[in-house]
Scaffold this motif. Structure first.
Motif, PDB file in Angstrom:
ATOM      1  N   TRP A 180      35.303  23.854  42.262  1.00  0.00           N
ATOM      2  CA  TRP A 180      34.799  25.220  42.094  1.00  0.00           C
ATOM      3  C   TRP A 180      35.816  26.115  41.393  1.00  0.00           C
ATOM      4  CZ3 TRP A 180      30.701  28.041  41.661  1.00  0.00           C
ATOM      5  CH2 TRP A 180      30.806  29.430  41.733  1.00  0.00           C
ATOM      6  N   ASP A 181      37.110  25.916  41.660  1.00  0.00           N
ATOM      7  CA  ASP A 181      38.095  26.785  41.024  1.00  0.00           C
ATOM      8  C   ASP A 181      38.120  26.589  39.515  1.00  0.00           C
ATOM      9  OD1 ASP A 181      39.208  24.333  42.333  1.00  0.00           O
ATOM     10  OD2 ASP A 181      40.921  24.757  41.052  1.00  0.00           O
ATOM     11  N   THR A 182      37.732  25.408  39.027  1.00  0.00           N
ATOM     12  CA  THR A 182      37.625  25.211  37.584  1.00  0.00           C
ATOM     13  C   THR A 182      36.572  26.145  37.002  1.00  0.00           C
ATOM     14  OG1 THR A 182      38.281  22.888  37.747  1.00  0.00           O
ATOM     15  CG2 THR A 182      37.093  23.537  35.777  1.00  0.00           C
ATOM     16  N   ILE A 183      35.457  26.268  37.701  1.00  0.00           N
ATOM     17  CA  ILE A 183      34.407  27.185  37.255  1.00  0.00           C
ATOM     18  C   ILE A 183      34.858  28.628  37.427  1.00  0.00           C
ATOM     19  CG2 ILE A 183      32.044  27.952  37.689  1.00  0.00           C
ATOM     20  CD1 ILE A 183      31.480  25.085  38.722  1.00  0.00           C
ATOM     21  N   ALA A 184      35.437  28.942  38.589  1.00  0.00           N
ATOM     22  CA  ALA A 184      35.789  30.329  38.908  1.00  0.00           C
ATOM     23  C   ALA A 184      36.800  30.908  37.923  1.00  0.00           C
ATOM     24  CB  ALA A 184      36.332  30.412  40.335  1.00  0.00           C
ATOM     25  N   THR A 185      37.814  30.136  37.557  1.00  0.00           N
ATOM     26  CA  THR A 185      38.862  30.666  36.687  1.00  0.00           C
ATOM     27  C   THR A 185      38.508  30.604  35.215  1.00  0.00           C
ATOM     28  OG1 THR A 185      39.990  28.514  36.620  1.00  0.00           O
ATOM     29  CG2 THR A 185      40.678  30.070  38.322  1.00  0.00           C
ATOM     30  N   ARG A 186      37.517  29.802  34.847  1.00  0.00           N
ATOM     31  CA  ARG A 186      37.169  29.636  33.437  1.00  0.00           C
ATOM     32  C   ARG A 186      35.780  30.172  33.104  1.00  0.00           C
ATOM     33  NH1 ARG A 186      39.543  23.433  32.596  1.00  0.00           N
ATOM     34  NH2 ARG A 186      41.678  23.949  33.196  1.00  0.00           N
ATOM     35  N   PHE A 187      35.191  30.889  34.031  1.00  0.00           N
ATOM     36  CA  PHE A 187      33.856  31.434  33.803  1.00  0.00           C
ATOM     37  C   PHE A 187      33.910  32.429  32.645  1.00  0.00           C
ATOM     38  CE2 PHE A 187      30.381  34.470  34.945  1.00  0.00           C
ATOM     39  CZ  PHE A 187      29.334  33.587  34.759  1.00  0.00           C
ATOM     40  N   PRO A 188      33.041  32.269  31.639  1.00  0.00           N
ATOM     41  CA  PRO A 188      33.139  33.106  30.444  1.00  0.00           C
ATOM     42  C   PRO A 188      33.055  34.603  30.711  1.00  0.00           C
ATOM     43  CG  PRO A 188      31.733  31.222  30.013  1.00  0.00           C
ATOM     44  CD  PRO A 188      32.049  31.193  31.486  1.00  0.00           C
ATOM     45  N   GLY A 189      32.382  35.023  31.774  1.00  0.00           N
ATOM     46  CA  GLY A 189      32.252  36.446  32.052  1.00  0.00           C
ATOM     47  C   GLY A 189      33.396  37.027  32.843  1.00  0.00           C
ATOM     48  N   GLY A 190      34.452  36.272  33.065  1.00  0.00           N
ATOM     49  CA  GLY A 190      35.561  36.732  33.890  1.00  0.00           C
ATOM     50  C   GLY A 190      35.608  35.942  35.172  1.00  0.00           C
ATOM     51  N   PRO A 191      36.721  35.951  35.889  1.00  0.00           N
ATOM     52  CA  PRO A 191      36.890  35.092  37.065  1.00  0.00           C
ATOM     53  C   PRO A 191      35.879  35.381  38.162  1.00  0.00           C
ATOM     54  CG  PRO A 191      38.646  36.719  36.912  1.00  0.00           C
ATOM     55  CD  PRO A 191      37.904  36.788  35.622  1.00  0.00           C
ATOM     56  N   LEU A 192      35.412  34.313  38.778  1.00  0.00           N
ATOM     57  CA  LEU A 192      34.533  34.408  39.934  1.00  0.00           C
ATOM     58  C   LEU A 192      35.356  34.291  41.204  1.00  0.00           C
ATOM     59  CD1 LEU A 192      31.644  32.048  38.718  1.00  0.00           C
ATOM     60  CD2 LEU A 192      31.693  34.553  38.646  1.00  0.00           C
ATOM     61  N   THR A 193      34.738  34.657  42.313  1.00  0.00           N
ATOM     62  CA  THR A 193      35.398  34.624  43.612  1.00  0.00           C
ATOM     63  C   THR A 193      35.624  33.191  44.089  1.00  0.00           C
ATOM     64  OG1 THR A 193      34.475  36.753  44.299  1.00  0.00           O
ATOM     65  CG2 THR A 193      35.134  35.235  46.057  1.00  0.00           C
ATOM     66  N   VAL A 194      36.765  32.981  44.719  1.00  0.00           N
ATOM     67  CA  VAL A 194      37.027  31.774  45.495  1.00  0.00           C
ATOM     68  C   VAL A 194      37.255  32.219  46.932  1.00  0.00           C
ATOM     69  CG1 VAL A 194      38.566  29.825  45.878  1.00  0.00           C
ATOM     70  CG2 VAL A 194      38.045  30.546  43.545  1.00  0.00           C
ATOM     71  N   ASP A 195      36.400  31.761  47.841  1.00  0.00           N
ATOM     72  CA  ASP A 195      36.465  32.182  49.238  1.00  0.00           C
ATOM     73  C   ASP A 195      36.023  31.006  50.100  1.00  0.00           C
ATOM     74  OD1 ASP A 195      36.185  33.255  51.786  1.00  0.00           O
ATOM     75  OD2 ASP A 195      35.209  35.085  51.105  1.00  0.00           O
ATOM     76  N   THR A 196      36.968  30.382  50.782  1.00  0.00           N
ATOM     77  CA  THR A 196      36.659  29.198  51.576  1.00  0.00           C
ATOM     78  C   THR A 196      36.397  29.511  53.052  1.00  0.00           C
ATOM     79  OG1 THR A 196      39.022  28.809  51.940  1.00  0.00           O
ATOM     80  CG2 THR A 196      38.012  27.715  50.040  1.00  0.00           C
ATOM     81  N   GLY A 197      36.115  30.758  53.356  1.00  0.00           N
ATOM     82  CA  GLY A 197      35.966  31.142  54.753  1.00  0.00           C
ATOM     83  C   GLY A 197      34.620  30.844  55.383  1.00  0.00           C
ATOM     84  N   TYR A 198      33.577  30.682  54.583  1.00  0.00           N
ATOM     85  CA  TYR A 198      32.242  30.457  55.130  1.00  0.00           C
ATOM     86  C   TYR A 198      32.151  29.086  55.779  1.00  0.00           C
ATOM     87  CZ  TYR A 198      27.185  29.517  55.129  1.00  0.00           C
ATOM     88  OH  TYR A 198      25.904  29.178  55.477  1.00  0.00           O
ATOM     89  N   ASN A 199      31.583  29.044  56.983  1.00  0.00           N
ATOM     90  CA  ASN A 199      31.397  27.791  57.707  1.00  0.00           C
ATOM     91  C   ASN A 199      29.902  27.502  57.787  1.00  0.00           C
ATOM     92  OD1 ASN A 199      31.118  25.713  59.608  1.00  0.00           O
ATOM     93  ND2 ASN A 199      32.811  26.447  60.870  1.00  0.00           N
ATOM     94  N   PRO A 200      29.408  26.445  57.139  1.00  0.00           N
ATOM     95  CA  PRO A 200      27.975  26.177  57.144  1.00  0.00           C
ATOM     96  C   PRO A 200      27.408  25.858  58.514  1.00  0.00           C
ATOM     97  CG  PRO A 200      29.168  24.316  56.221  1.00  0.00           C
ATOM     98  CD  PRO A 200      30.162  25.427  56.376  1.00  0.00           C
ATOM     99  N   ARG A 201      28.277  25.527  59.478  1.00  0.00           N
ATOM    100  CA  ARG A 201      27.793  25.259  60.832  1.00  0.00           C
ATOM    101  C   ARG A 201      27.592  26.541  61.637  1.00  0.00           C
ATOM    102  NH1 ARG A 201      28.117  19.992  61.920  1.00  0.00           N
ATOM    103  NH2 ARG A 201      29.217  18.774  60.324  1.00  0.00           N
ATOM    104  N   ARG A 202      28.222  27.611  61.181  1.00  0.00           N
ATOM    105  CA  ARG A 202      28.094  28.900  61.883  1.00  0.00           C
ATOM    106  C   ARG A 202      27.860  29.994  60.846  1.00  0.00           C
ATOM    107  NH1 ARG A 202      32.457  26.466  64.218  1.00  0.00           N
ATOM    108  NH2 ARG A 202      33.925  27.771  63.067  1.00  0.00           N
TER     109      ARG A 202
END
Length: 477
Positions: free
Chosen positions: A454-476
């Motif tokens: 995902w960081d490859t997409i986030a840092t190289r997104f043509p419209g500017g950097p996207l968020t990287v946030d690993t805090g979401y837990n799919p179980r909760r």
């Protein structure tokens, strides 16, 4: 049902550390995140001045780091789903579950290596009795008094849901695979009727179980308040979405019961969506939905009507909006989405932020006649998750010649996980590649999955950097 397993399990290693939110800005700057703002990215489309396109050019290509084996012949890779292991110390045992249509179901590790194959059943003539079209996973389904994780696929031939319990303690050396069939013998047909051709809004007629108007796309949703798990399934060749509740049948198997269905218009902006013209793709339409995803926090179902656009349905209230929030280029000359719009997936971030990603598949490849839409085909379009889902821009997954991994074209399905996983410590994006061999004239069929950090997409997104946030837990959620 025949099952095949790999001979050795993935090597075990400890989970990599999470990326702290407080360090995100500094990390993005060090990686050379692309310039430009989300607002200006919307203006840098195919017809934008050269200066604008250059301003928003990515700082490097977005490429896959791994891929799964190539599928050919009767197997056709389609839709993936990520399952995250509940124990952080066993994060390397997380899995990718994928539907391969008449080839059955595939299970891979985080390097794209096969872990388990669930083959389609065969009739007396050797023809497949199953065609798994889409697949999704859900966490903490209550079965037999215990919470279990499950994988669910739509079966176009049987017109039913197929359900597997995911065993977190699987052991391939001992012949214990991760997915164990949990489909109840009482599982009902999903679409025993279809809209009447002369009254599609209200009328219904019996639906032969011939695979033509049966189960197609699928998405799961777990209601946090009740703990109930729902499957949303759309009907092949129809503008219909049905909601089913998954239920314990009392025998440690899972069945389903119909909750409700939504019928959508068969015309859009005066265009008859049932019009067919095999010789002119610009005049060939379908009311078909496929790609869907439910926001596990807001309860909004996003559903892609392939030729028309993306609709929103509030599954908590049952209210569907009266028009798609974003249309394809077929109806909006300024759209960044080509027909067909396919796989949908959500990247979760704190505070309700994050992204809705859609596959702008297009019709530029295959046997002629084709319909190219330059700048839109073979892309993934990124919308804000919050608010009115503002468009941010789009990206492509390009070839990585050094590793011999090609790019992605005409992607049917995708999934994204924000969870820090071994090899993907800032998250993982998975896309089906419709032309794994990059032969685009329709003379060969070869598909697989591409795994992209995902960081490859986030840092190289043509419209500017996207968020990287690993805090979401799919179980909760």
């Amino acid at each position: 049902m025949q099952r095949q397993y790999s001979s050795t399990p993935p090597a075990r290693r400890r989970r990599l550390p999470l990326l702290a939110a407080s360090t995100l800005a500094a990390w993005l700057a060090a990686c050379g995140g692309g310039g430009g703002t989300a607002e200006s990215a919307q203006d840098a489309g195919p017809g934008a001045p050269a200066e604008a396109q250059a301003q928003h050019a990515a700082v490097g290509p977005i490429q896959a780091s791994h891929e799964t084996p190539r599928e050919t012949g009767g197997a056709d890779m389609d839709d993936p789903a990520v399952w995250v292991h509940p124990d952080e110390d066993d994060a390397e045992d997380s899995l990718i579950v994928a539907a391969a249509k008449k080839g059955g179901l595939r299970v891979y590790d985080l390097k794209g290596r096969p872990v388990q194959t669930i083959a389609a059943q065969l009739d007396a003539e050797g023809e497949p009795l199953n065609r798994f079209n889409n697949v999704d996973v859900a966490y903490r389904f209550k079965l037999g008094g215990k919470h279990v994780d499950i994988a669910v696929a739509s079966d176009r031939i049987q017109d039913k849901l197929r359900v597997w319990r995911i065993d977190e303690d699987y052991d391939l050396d001992d012949g214990e695979p991760p997915l164990v069939d949990a489909t109840s013998a009482t599982m009902p047909r999903l679409f025993p009727t279809r809209p009447a051709p002369d009254d599609r809004e209200h009328g219904s007629v019996p639906n032969p179980n011939d695979g033509k108007h049966t189960a197609y796309g699928l998405a799961l949703y777990r209601d946090k308040a009740s703990g109930k798990v729902y499957a949303f399934v759309n009907q092949n060749n129809e503008a219909v979405i049905a909601q089913y509740e998954l239920v314990d049948d009392g025998h440690k198997k899972i069945s389903a019961r119909l909750v409700r269905e939504w019928r959508f218009p068969y015309t859009h902006r005066g265009q008859d969506l049932t019009q067919e013209d095999e010789n002119d793709p610009a005049r060939d339409f379908s009311p078909q939905f496929e790609g869907m995803v439910v926001d596990q926090q807001t309860g909004i179902l996003y559903a892609a009507q392939e030729d028309v656009g993306i609709w929103r349905i509030n599954v908590k209230t049952g209210v569907a909006e009266d028009r798609p929030f974003y249309e394809t280029r077929a109806f909006d000359p300024n759209s960044r989405v080509a027909r067909d719009v396919e796989g949908l997936t959500i990247y979760y971030a704190a505070g309700g932020k994050g992204y809705l990603l859609a596959s702008s598949q297009g019709k530029a490849h295959g046997e002629p006649p084709t319909q190219a839409t330059p700048g839109l085909d073979d892309t993934f379009v990124v919308f804000e998750r919050q608010g009115q889902n503002r468009l941010l821009g789009s990206f492509r997954v390009e070839p990585q010649a050094g590793k011999g991994i090609d790019g992605v074209q005409e992607s049917d399905g995708s999934d994204v996980s924000n969870v820090a996983l071994p090899g993907f410590k800032h998250g993982l994006f998975i896309a089906q590649d419709g032309y794994d061999n990059d032969v685009f004239d329709g003379s060969e069929t070869a598909t697989n999955l591409k795994l992209v950090p995902w960081d490859t997409i986030a840092t190289r997104f043509p419209g500017g950097p996207l968020t990287v946030d690993t805090g979401y837990n799919p179980r909760r959620p």
